[in-house]
Write an enzyme that holds these catalytic residues in place. Structure first.
Site, short mmCIF file in Angstrom:
data_model
loop_
_atom_site.label_atom_id
_atom_site.label_comp_id
_atom_site.label_asym_id
_atom_site.label_seq_id
_atom_site.Cartn_x
_atom_site.Cartn_y
_atom_site.Cartn_z
N ARG A 132 -8.64 37.13 86.65
CA ARG A 132 -7.55 37.49 87.55
C ARG A 132 -6.61 36.31 87.77
O ARG A 132 -5.41 36.49 87.94
CB ARG A 132 -8.09 38.04 88.88
CG ARG A 132 -7.01 38.62 89.78
CD ARG A 132 -7.58 39.52 90.87
NE ARG A 132 -7.80 40.88 90.41
CZ ARG A 132 -6.89 41.86 90.49
NH1 ARG A 132 -5.70 41.64 91.00
NH2 ARG A 132 -7.17 43.06 90.04
N ARG A 172 -10.73 37.56 98.89
CA ARG A 172 -9.39 38.15 99.00
C ARG A 172 -8.38 37.51 98.03
O ARG A 172 -7.91 36.40 98.26
CB ARG A 172 -8.91 37.96 100.43
CG ARG A 172 -7.88 38.98 100.88
CD ARG A 172 -7.58 38.76 102.34
NE ARG A 172 -6.96 39.92 102.95
CZ ARG A 172 -6.79 40.07 104.26
NH1 ARG A 172 -7.21 39.15 105.09
NH2 ARG A 172 -6.21 41.16 104.72
N ALA A 212 -10.89 44.33 95.57
CA ALA A 212 -9.70 44.41 94.73
C ALA A 212 -8.60 45.25 95.38
O ALA A 212 -7.78 45.86 94.69
CB ALA A 212 -10.04 44.95 93.34
N GLU A 266 -19.46 40.79 98.96
CA GLU A 266 -19.43 41.64 97.77
C GLU A 266 -20.72 41.44 96.97
O GLU A 266 -21.52 42.35 96.85
CB GLU A 266 -18.20 41.31 96.92
CG GLU A 266 -18.05 42.26 95.73
CD GLU A 266 -16.72 42.10 95.01
OE1 GLU A 266 -15.77 41.57 95.60
OE2 GLU A 266 -16.64 42.50 93.83
N GLU A 297 -5.13 42.51 99.61
CA GLU A 297 -5.01 41.13 99.12
C GLU A 297 -3.59 40.59 98.99
O GLU A 297 -3.34 39.43 99.29
CB GLU A 297 -5.70 41.02 97.76
CG GLU A 297 -7.20 41.24 97.79
CD GLU A 297 -7.77 41.55 96.42
OE1 GLU A 297 -7.41 42.60 95.84
OE2 GLU A 297 -8.54 40.74 95.91
N PHE A 337 -9.11 37.03 94.77
CA PHE A 337 -10.02 36.99 93.63
C PHE A 337 -9.46 36.19 92.44
O PHE A 337 -9.42 36.66 91.32
CB PHE A 337 -10.30 38.45 93.21
CG PHE A 337 -11.60 38.67 92.49
CD1 PHE A 337 -12.80 38.69 93.17
CD2 PHE A 337 -11.62 38.93 91.12
CE1 PHE A 337 -14.00 38.93 92.51
CE2 PHE A 337 -12.82 39.18 90.45
CZ PHE A 337 -14.01 39.19 91.14
N PHE A 346 -14.08 40.03 103.50
CA PHE A 346 -13.07 39.30 102.73
C PHE A 346 -13.51 38.93 101.32
O PHE A 346 -12.98 37.99 100.72
CB PHE A 346 -12.62 38.04 103.49
CG PHE A 346 -12.35 38.26 104.95
CD1 PHE A 346 -11.29 39.06 105.35
CD2 PHE A 346 -13.18 37.73 105.92
CE1 PHE A 346 -11.04 39.31 106.69
CE2 PHE A 346 -12.96 37.98 107.27
CZ PHE A 346 -11.88 38.76 107.65
N GLN A 352 -20.23 44.80 101.21
CA GLN A 352 -19.09 45.53 100.65
C GLN A 352 -19.52 46.35 99.45
O GLN A 352 -18.73 47.08 98.89
CB GLN A 352 -18.02 44.53 100.17
CG GLN A 352 -17.35 43.75 101.26
CD GLN A 352 -16.47 42.65 100.67
OE1 GLN A 352 -16.81 41.48 100.78
NE2 GLN A 352 -15.36 42.99 100.05
#
Lengths: 471, 773
Positions: free
Chosen positions: B320, B352, B521, B242, B723, B354, B238, B207
């Site tokens: 988050r 997903r 995000a 990343e 998300e 986060f 998902f 990603q």
């Protein structure tokens, strides 16, 4: 050079180079260079590797979905094999299954899609009636992590009424497939009971392969390369299913799928439970004798067979012997099979008199999950009393466990709520569960007792329990 | 430039266009990384993993492995020519373990051989001498010992201690939610091809191509310009690809560097699940003050995440979580402490939501508990706490909620499902059913859109128009199945007023668009759509000039419409104009760029405006449980999701449904289970159960909120969707609590953590039965 012969997407293939014990998935992706079939897990659980196979000696429409990761190339011999690449029409148009998935926006990342396409192809090809239950049964062996399945289910519904699209095998192709070719080195598929017995007697160390849904893992995941495999799949006698006045007799190579209609008929609870073993892909390959011979404490058929007082016929060149399934299991993954011996028949006596059969399975997911607890009961109630009971559990001991203390405290006593007061203590004596990733020991014990309470509701006559599946 | 286009038959923005790869998906022709034809001299790689949760590496002996058949290269940390660091945010996070291993599955060495089987066989021959060290395996133990991977984060407003003391009622407790494996169907994979002049071409299922580029460059001691990373598509990600993809690509590149040959590293599923990080499990300890009406007055909460062995993305995940522990509720005095706890388990990472889902899980549990204690309907308590429109509208981090539509969303959902009647049906069922009990619950969701770190909110795009009028689009976003490519193509089609079929999207490449952020995000189409629009608008303006000169009208009178370009009654096709531009020596290529406006964040004080906007949603779910066995079935789910003016309703609907089912899995059947040696025992689909088709509620309706353009000037007033709908699945978990509570006539609060496996449900049922008797 002996060669394997099969049809792949409608074209004859004679395979001499590939090892017959290589996984079909690896063969498709690296030898045939058909990369539409994917590896998602290599353990037969995700379905991304699903292909469809047809056996010429059966109904020729009947392509069956199977996990290519669990199959060895040798198992393809004499079959017609269809992969996702073979479905689109010659003019480039899509197969109705593919079109339905496009129309319903049923693909996101697309990695699972070819597997779904093949499961749906086999489902559609078989002309099954499209109900919610049938759709889930057809899809249970395919995981999708993106869509949430709703559009895939919708695509299945849209197949209703469409005729099968792929033509059955041409007669001459079917006849050619059925001809016994030379056997490749390292993979033997005897064509008679005697030949199987002789082969096994000569090479008792060979892998005896049923459907391969357990042994296939050694190839697919453990990357083992067996040099000597003997398959039961082409022995006609082992495919026999006999319904006699006394029993259901299943040959040693009868798959779950082949047995299902008969189990549904004679022991509906057994049938319902078998539908939760693996997935359709697994059940199309896996055999009941294989489940039995694996002798796993979490083999789902074992408690059922023991509760039903099933017997096995074991054969080798020197003859046959009979024993109960209960005696056949001698320990954790151990059986009474002697070197060179194999299961010829499993014989399940019909229910007699007032006997009724109940089987329950508990797992985190309804479909295609290994049991935390499995319970099988054969019970007869007479005059409000438990006249007889055989209670067998799986997942709660190193082997399938007969709950003899439970049987004792209930047999001969009124089948009422007072009787239930004694079951927890009895089961604590009968069962010795361990805690692991599937469930803790205490859950297993609690649930095992509660399944007797469910049995009571289901069998005492006043009010059968509402089951989640029915809602 | 941001006015909403009119409805039309041409397939541009807002059209429900199919995924651009749908045909490729169903025919098996879509090429994933492992399907690519590779050069014939390509080697295959395998990893050597630690079998200990914590140990010192005394010695690694590669001799036997190097002598094994087919082996061409075998490497350890000592063979890294550059810096052994692939940390996405902090530093000191090695690709291969150095001196110590910190989890079971920690990569220690890697082998490249002629075949995958040879590589795997050789990996088993690597001999490692370990000195086993004590391991911390649980978040509780890490918390007690103060083991953290990053400093504590604190978000404070008001005087929470005084407010707690003042509050008429007060309660405290502890809650837990589990982690979650991504279970993308395509496992982690990378292919590294050494090029000439010390360069490396990498194909990675990632990603975040730029991070892979940086990671590979660091490991090999190369400038970033020497490493090019391409990705056409992923088979799901998902969040799991990343930062985690960098481990795989980095090791593949290291092996390729030493072997001077291309190397492919594809993890088998077991290794994928053992080696790479997952969603963070959390432990919450709360102390909440409230009044008789259910109004929350003060909240003091510790949010402790199991970060695993290194920081990776855990600090922003915790941020988050803090930023979503309010969900839709105004809490006047509040203190949130976020801890990323260090344990000797795999390092957890983006997934997903986060951290958002975990923060929201906590507050929704707390609201549910206090509503049950007060014997008030959950929906009533929530309404008393929602952020106001003009007052009580500032979040704990100081951002004013300017776009609050939660009241509307909840009202629309509740009236569309006739909630009172539904509730009565559930109660009626439960009165007559002894064993099976039903539950019903709703949930509201507010989710902030933008990366918390403002820097990351930028994107680039590159658009080429060819002389036949066909368009090639490239941008920094990656396609993992979410439909980003088609959405951005629709944006470009809209800009030129051509059909989306004229726009081709090419593989994401660091060689085309540099310095990108992760596609994460939920921001993919927000950022890349705007960057692509910027590029297209530049070309369009130049094209308009050429058309204006040709027709001798002002450029402002040139109209692009339905594949043609008009000046009054005169017109030519878009392709003819493109060709005319070429003849006039006018550039038909442009780079676009976008940075999100208005946002700022002070990480020290946990204050600012981290989010450009919020997206809203609401859901209602009905479940049934078997009180003898704890088995669960979700019977019905009704979802309503705000997508602004959806760029593509078909794609957005897919995101909503998929996210909900994934969230349902997290909260119900998906259980990560480690043994007492720190070994993950649920490392494949046979042991780790994600939802299957039968688990989807038989009544399942997802709707996109109508007439709800984004208040902020996002791409065509759409909103992000990746998300937020995952959190709608909290309705399922709350409904399970409701079903359990029905056993004691809703007089007792059930104790239930997540995931709500049959075992946890049965334990909660038994707890309630004991308390009731």
């Amino acid at each position: 050079m002996p060669a394997l012969r099969f049809m792949l997407n409608g074209e004859w293939r004679s395979e001499e180079r590939a090892s017959p014990t290589m996984s079909v998935l690896d063969y498709l992706r690296t030898v045939a260079r058909l990369t539409g079939t994917k590896e998602g897990c290599a353990e037969g659980d995700c379905g991304a590797c699903t292909i469809a196979v047809a056996c010429p000696d059966k109904d020729q429409h009947a392509y069956q979905a199977v996990n290519s990761c669990l199959m060895m190339v040798g198992q393809l011999d004499g079959l017609s094999v269809m992969t996702v690449e073979g479905l689109a029409r010659g003019d480039g148009g899509l197969h109705p299954v593919q079109q339905a998935l496009v129309d319903t926006d049923a693909t996101q990342c697309g990695f699972c899609t070819p597997g779904f396409v093949m499961s749906m192809f086999a489902f559609h090809q078989a002309g099954e009636r499209i109900t919610e239950t049938a759709v889930h049964e057809a899809l249970a062996g395919n995981l999708c992590r993106c869509t949430g399945y709703r559009p895939i289910i919708e695509a299945c519904r849209r197949l209703a009424g469409l005729p099968p699209f792929v033509q059955p095998l041409a007669k001459e192709d079917a006849e050619r497939l059925a001809v016994s070719p030379d056997e490749p080195v390292g993979f033997t598929a005897p064509r008679s009971l005697g030949a199987l017995a002789s082969a096994l007697a000569a090479r008792p160390q060979a892998w005896l392969l049923g459907g391969g849904t357990d042994l296939g893992l050694l190839v697919s995941k453990e990357r083992q390369s067996p040099t000597d495999v003997i398959s039961t799949a082409r022995v006609p006698e082992l495919k026999n299913i006999a319904v006699t006045a006394d029993a259901l007799e299943l040959g040693g190579a009868v798959t779950y799928s082949a047995a299902l209609p008969h189990l549904d008929d004679l022991f509906p609870a057994f049938g319902a439970l078998v539908r939760r073993i693996g997935s359709r892909q697994i059940r199309n390959l896996g055999t009941i004798a294989g489940n039995l011979a694996t002798a796993s404490p979490i083999g789902d058929t074992l408690p059922c067979l023991i509760a039903l007082e099933a017997r096995v016929v074991l054969r080798r060149t020197t003859g046959a012997r009979h024993m109960s399934v209960e005696d056949f299991i001698t320990g954790y993954r151990k059986t009474a099979l002697a070197p060179g011996e194999f299961i010829e028949t499993i014989c399940i006596p019909r229910l007699a008199g007032r006997q009724r059969f109940f089987a329950y399975k508990l797992s985190k997911r309804f479909d295609q999950d290994i049991s935390a607890v499995i319970a099988a009961f054969r019970i007869a109630i007479s005059g409000g009393k438990v006249a007889s009971l055989r209670a067998v559990y799986g997942g709660v001991a190193p082997t399938p466990a007969r709950a003899k203390a439970l049987e004792m405290v209930l047999t001969g006593h009124p089948w009422n709520s007072e009787a239930l007061a004694a079951i927890d203590a009895a089961l604590a004596r009968d069962l010795s569960p361990i805690g692991d990733h599937r469930a803790s020991a205490s859950y297993r014990l609690d649930a095992a007792a509660n399944l007797v309470r469910r049995l009571h509701a289901d069998s005492s006559g006043d009010e059968p329990s509402v089951r989640l599946e029915a809602l | 430039m941001n006015t909403a286009p009119l409805a039309r038959t041409r397939r541009g923005a807002h059209a429900a266009v199919s995924h651009d790869s749908a045909m490729g998906h169903v025919t098996g022709r879509a090429i994933y990384l492992d399907d690519m034809a590779v050069p014939p001299n390509t080697l295959h790689a395998a990893l050597v993993l630690s079998g200990h949760a914590h140990a010192r590496i005394r010695r690694i002996d590669l001799t036997r492995a190097r002598r094994a058949p087919g082996v061409v290269a075998a490497v350890t940390a000592a063979d890294i020519p550059g810096k052994n660091d692939i940390a996405p945010i902090l530093t000191g996070e090695p690709a291969l373990a150095e001196e110590v291993v910190e989890y079971v599955g920690h990569p220690v060495a890697a082998i490249a051989a002629e075949t995958m089987d040879q590589a795997r066989a050789a990996a088993a021959l690597v001999e490692i001498d370990y000195e086993v060290l004590p391991a911390v395996l649980t978040v509780d133990e890490a918390l007690e010992k103060g083991h953290l991977v990053a400093p504590e984060q604190k978000m404070v407003r008001g005087d929470v201690d005084a407010a707690l003391k003042r509050a008429p009622r007060r309660m405290s407790g502890e809650l837990r939610c589990g982690g979650q494996d991504h279970f993308y169907l395509e496992g982690q994979i990378a292919l590294a091809l050494p090029g000439e002049d010390r360069s490396m071409q990498v194909y990675s299922s990632t990603q975040h191509p730029t991070e892979v580029q940086h990671g590979v460059a660091h490991l090999l001691g190369l400038p970033f310009s020497a490493v090019t990373v391409d990705v056409r598509r992923m088979g799901g990600a998902f969040g799991g690809k990343e930062s985690q993809a960098t481990i795989i690509a980095g090791i593949a590149a290291l092996l390729a560097w030493h072997a001077h040959r291309p190397v492919k590293l594809r993890l088998a599923r077991d290794h994928d699940m053992e080696v790479t990080g997952k969603r963070h499990g959390f432990l919450f300890r709360y102390d909440v003050g409230y009044d008789e009406n259910g109004r929350i007055l003060a909240l003091d909460m510790v949010l402790a995440a199991n970060a695993g062995n290194i920081a990776d993305l855990s600090p922003p995940v915790v941020t988050r979580a803090l930023c979503h522990a309010d969900n839709c509720y105004f809490i006047p005095d509040i203190r949130l402490r976020g801890l990323a706890c260090k344990t000797n388990t795999v390092s957890n990472t983006a997934f997903r939501g986060f951290g958002g889902p975990q923060g929201m899980f906590a507050i929704e549990a707390i609201v549910d508990i206090l509503a049950r204690r007060l014997k008030l309907p959950l929906e009533t308590v929530r309404r008393r706490n929602y952020y106001g429109i003009d007052r009580d509208n500032v979040t704990p981090y100081g951002m004013t909620v300017e776009d609050n539509i939660i009241h509307r969303v909840v009202d629309e959902l509740e009236s569309s499902v006739d909630l009172p009647r539904w509730r009565r049906d559930i109660d009626d069922f439960n009165r007559t059913s002894a064993v099976v009990k039903k539950g019903l619950a709703t949930v509201p969701v507010k989710f902030g859109i933008s990366f918390n770190l403002p820097t990351l909110n930028q994107a680039g795009a590159l658009v080429h128009v060819y002389t036949d009028g066909s368009v090639l689009l490239n941008h920094g976003g990656t396609e993992m199945g979410q439909g980003l490519f088609i959405k951005v193509a629709q944006v470009v089609a809209e800009a030129f007023h051509i059909d989306v079929s004229q726009v081709r999207v090419s593989a994401t490449s660091t060689g085309k668009v540099p310095n990108t952020s992760a596609t994460a995000a939920s921001s993919g189409s927000d950022l890349n759509g705007m960057a692509a629009l910027h590029a297209a608008e530049q070309i369009k303006a130049r094209m308009a000039e050429v058309a204006a000169a040709r027709y001798e009208v002002p450029a402002a009178e040139i109209i692009f419409k339905d594949g043609r370009v008009f000046a009054g009654n005169d017109s030519m096709s878009f392709g003819e104009l493109a060709h005319a531009c070429w003849r006039q020596r006018v550039s038909l290529s442009a780079a676009g760029f976008y940075r999100t406006p208005k946002i700022h964040w002070d990480a020290k004080t946990c204050t600012g405006r981290p989010f450009f906007y919020f997206t809203y949603g609401a859901a209602a779910a009905e479940v049934a449980i078997d009180t003898l066995t704890g088995e669960l079935r979700v019977l019905r789910a009704e979802l309503l999701q705000d997508c602004g003016r959806s760029l593509n309703p078909a794609i957005d609907l897919g995101q909503i449904e998929g996210a909900f089912v994934q969230g349902m899995g997290w909260l119900t059947m998906e259980e990560l289970w480690w043994d007492d040696k720190g070994r993950l025992r649920t490392h494949g689909p046979s042991t780790y159960k994600i939802p299957g088709s039968r688990d989807v509620p038989p009544i399942f309706n997802a709707r996109i909120l109508a007439d709800s353009p984004n208040r902020e000037a996002t791409i065509f007033r759409s909103k992000a969707v990746g998300e937020p709908p995952l959190m709608l699945a909290l309705s399922v978990w709350l409904a399970i609590r409701d079903a359990i509570a029905s056993i004691a006539d809703h007089r007792i609060v059930p104790e239930l953590d997540a995931p709500a496996t049959p075992e946890r449900i049965l334990a909660a049922v038994n707890q309630l039965r004991r308390a009731a008797s």
